[in-house]
Design a protein around this motif. Structure first.
Motif, PDB file in Angstrom:
ATOM      1  N   ASP A   1       1.992   8.907   0.228  1.00 41.74           N
ATOM      2  CA  ASP A   1       0.571   9.040   0.492  1.00 41.74           C
ATOM      3  C   ASP A   1       0.282   9.881   1.609  1.00 41.74           C
ATOM      4  O   ASP A   1       0.496   9.601   2.625  1.00 41.74           O
TER       5      ASP A   1
ATOM      6  N   ARG B   1       2.060   8.266   4.909  1.00 38.57           N
ATOM      7  CA  ARG B   1       2.952   7.090   4.712  1.00 38.57           C
ATOM      8  C   ARG B   1       3.972   7.082   3.727  1.00 38.57           C
ATOM      9  O   ARG B   1       3.732   7.371   2.755  1.00 38.57           O
TER      10      ARG B   1
ATOM     11  N   ILE C   1       7.594   5.814  -0.724  1.00 34.04           N
ATOM     12  CA  ILE C   1       7.033   4.635  -1.807  1.00 34.04           C
ATOM     13  C   ILE C   1       7.831   4.896  -3.053  1.00 34.04           C
ATOM     14  O   ILE C   1       7.981   5.936  -3.552  1.00 34.04           O
TER      15      ILE C   1
ATOM     16  N   LEU D   1      -2.844   6.064 -15.236  1.00 32.81           N
ATOM     17  CA  LEU D   1      -1.715   6.082 -14.603  1.00 32.81           C
ATOM     18  C   LEU D   1      -0.504   4.895 -14.821  1.00 32.81           C
ATOM     19  O   LEU D   1      -0.803   4.152 -15.834  1.00 32.81           O
ATOM     20  N   ASP D   2       0.369   4.817 -13.884  1.00 27.89           N
ATOM     21  CA  ASP D   2       1.124   3.528 -14.074  1.00 27.89           C
ATOM     22  C   ASP D   2       1.494   2.911 -12.875  1.00 27.89           C
ATOM     23  O   ASP D   2       0.858   3.473 -11.517  1.00 27.89           O
TER      24      ASP D   2
ATOM     25  N   ASN E   1       3.742   2.834 -10.639  1.00 34.28           N
ATOM     26  CA  ASN E   1       4.158   3.644  -9.298  1.00 34.28           C
ATOM     27  C   ASN E   1       3.094   3.845  -8.578  1.00 34.28           C
ATOM     28  O   ASN E   1       3.354   4.129  -7.291  1.00 34.28           O
ATOM     29  N   ALA E   2       1.933   4.251  -9.113  1.00 31.20           N
ATOM     30  CA  ALA E   2       0.745   4.548  -8.305  1.00 31.20           C
ATOM     31  C   ALA E   2       0.116   3.371  -7.388  1.00 31.20           C
ATOM     32  O   ALA E   2      -0.774   3.657  -6.305  1.00 31.20           O
TER      33      ALA E   2
ATOM     34  N   GLY F   1       2.292   1.830  -5.652  1.00 35.50           N
ATOM     35  CA  GLY F   1       3.306   1.269  -4.445  1.00 35.50           C
ATOM     36  C   GLY F   1       2.880   1.158  -3.490  1.00 35.50           C
ATOM     37  O   GLY F   1       3.229   0.173  -2.844  1.00 35.50           O
ATOM     38  N   GLY F   2       2.082   2.192  -2.846  1.00 37.13           N
ATOM     39  CA  GLY F   2       1.522   2.373  -1.367  1.00 37.13           C
ATOM     40  C   GLY F   2       0.684   1.227  -0.987  1.00 37.13           C
ATOM     41  O   GLY F   2       0.870   0.429  -0.015  1.00 37.13           O
TER      42      GLY F   2
END
Lengths: 242, 94
Positions: A47, A101, A104, B12-13, B15-16, B18-19
């Motif tokens: 990110d 960061r 991920i 989206l899926d 994965n987006a 994750g953060g």
């Protein structure tokens, strides 16, 4: 919490641009240094956070293009009306700093277990696949099916030409315009194209598909129709906000 | 499935997520398995259908399309609604 690294927490790190490569008219690779970056696995993303003078912050995710252990790089496509990508592609230069960061993701990740690897990328969806190509040892068969609008839109064009036949086979399809004498495919991915390019499902390849949601659905649905188990297909979709 | 046009293009899926999920839980969760509270299907968080172009993020079940989770962030807080999730299964390595 910036600057306080806590175990098991994802912490924003100060990053600096230390180099860049213009890949196409709208796509740029940035070489990054980030204190505290602990490495990544092929296919992961990070990110990016930009902070304006007035404190406004914008975050976006970008796939990591480099192989694990190499200089950290991301490749960014400039999206119309984007908040982050126009700065990263058109404005930012060596020495500019922002926060990032990562790494991920624990799903769209390739671990070499010797099984063949089928990579299918649409546009800048090739970026996480490039990390896999760059990290391949040659022990597994690897094939990339790469869909671009035109030849000028092909990211990593020279490197892919050099690598083609050396650990990876590259198959192109150019969906909008083709140069004279073009011998690759010239259409959007469909089941007949997949039947020609993909190994038989009985070879049990790992599959990684990255692109727009429409691209990913077309490729994944086609492979399932050809007998690929849905669980063997890992997908990542990118969006139109940049 | 009636999802079409621009909304479909913007999808989206997981994965987006994750953060943000890592930030909230301190764990990589995209490879974890979620069970849908509506239809009972078990699938990976990475396979959720995610809509991120609204003020919040919405994750829907890839099988029945029911809303499984919603995340809204403000300047000083995060609001997380997971009422559509029956359970989450984490690999032991986490």
């Amino acid at each position: 919490m910036a600057g306080t690294a806590v175990l098991g927490r994802l912490t924003w790190l100060a990053a600096e641009i230390v180099g860049s490569v213009d890949e196409t008219a709208r796509v740029r690779t940035l070489l990054l240094e980030a204190d505290g970056w602990e490495g990544h696995r092929a296919g992961q993303h990070l990110d990016v956070r930009l902070t304006a003078d007035d404190g406004y912050q914008a975050e976006r995710s970008y796939s990591i293009a480099s192989a694990p252990g190499e200089q950290l790089t991301i490749t960014v496509e400039q999206l119309p009306n984007g908040e982050v990508s126009p700065w990263l592609v058109e404005v930012a230069g060596d020495g500019d700093r922002f926060e990032l960061r990562g790494p991920i993701g624990g799903y769209f990740v390739w671990e070499d277990d010797g099984r063949p690897v089928l990579l299918i990328g649409g546009g800048s969806g090739v970026v996480p696949l490039m990390s896999m190509i760059r990290s391949a040892s040659g022990s597994a068969r690897m094939r990339l099916l790469y869909s671009s609008r035109t030849l000028d839109d092909v990211i990593y064009r020279e490197e892919l030409m050099e690598r083609d036949g050396n650990g990876v086979e590259v198959v192109y399809t150019l969906t909008r315009a083709q140069p004279p004498g073009w011998t690759g495919y010239s259409r959007r991915i469909d089941i007949d194209l997949l039947r020609q390019v993909a190994w038989p499902a009985s070879d049990q390849p790992h599959v990684f598909i990255c692109g727009s949601t429409r691209f990913v659905d077309a490729a994944a649905d086609g492979l399932v129709a050809l007998g690929y188990p849905p669980r063997s297909i890992r997908t990542e979709r990118f969006g139109a906000t940049g | 499935m009636t999802d079409s046009g621009r909304t479909y293009e913007m999808r989206l899926d997981g994965n987006a997520l994750g953060g943000m999920l890592f930030e909230l839980f301190g764990l990589e969760l995209t490879a974890a398995t979620e069970v849908c509270g509506t239809c009972g299907a078990a699938d990976l968080v990475a396979r959720l259908e995610v809509y991120a172009h609204a003020p919040g993020m919405v994750g829907r079940c890839p099988h029945c399309h029911a809303v499984m989770l919603r995340i809204v962030r403000g300047p000083d807080r995060t609001w997380l609604d997971m009422s559509g999730v029956a359970s989450i299964e984490l690999p032991a390595t986490l």
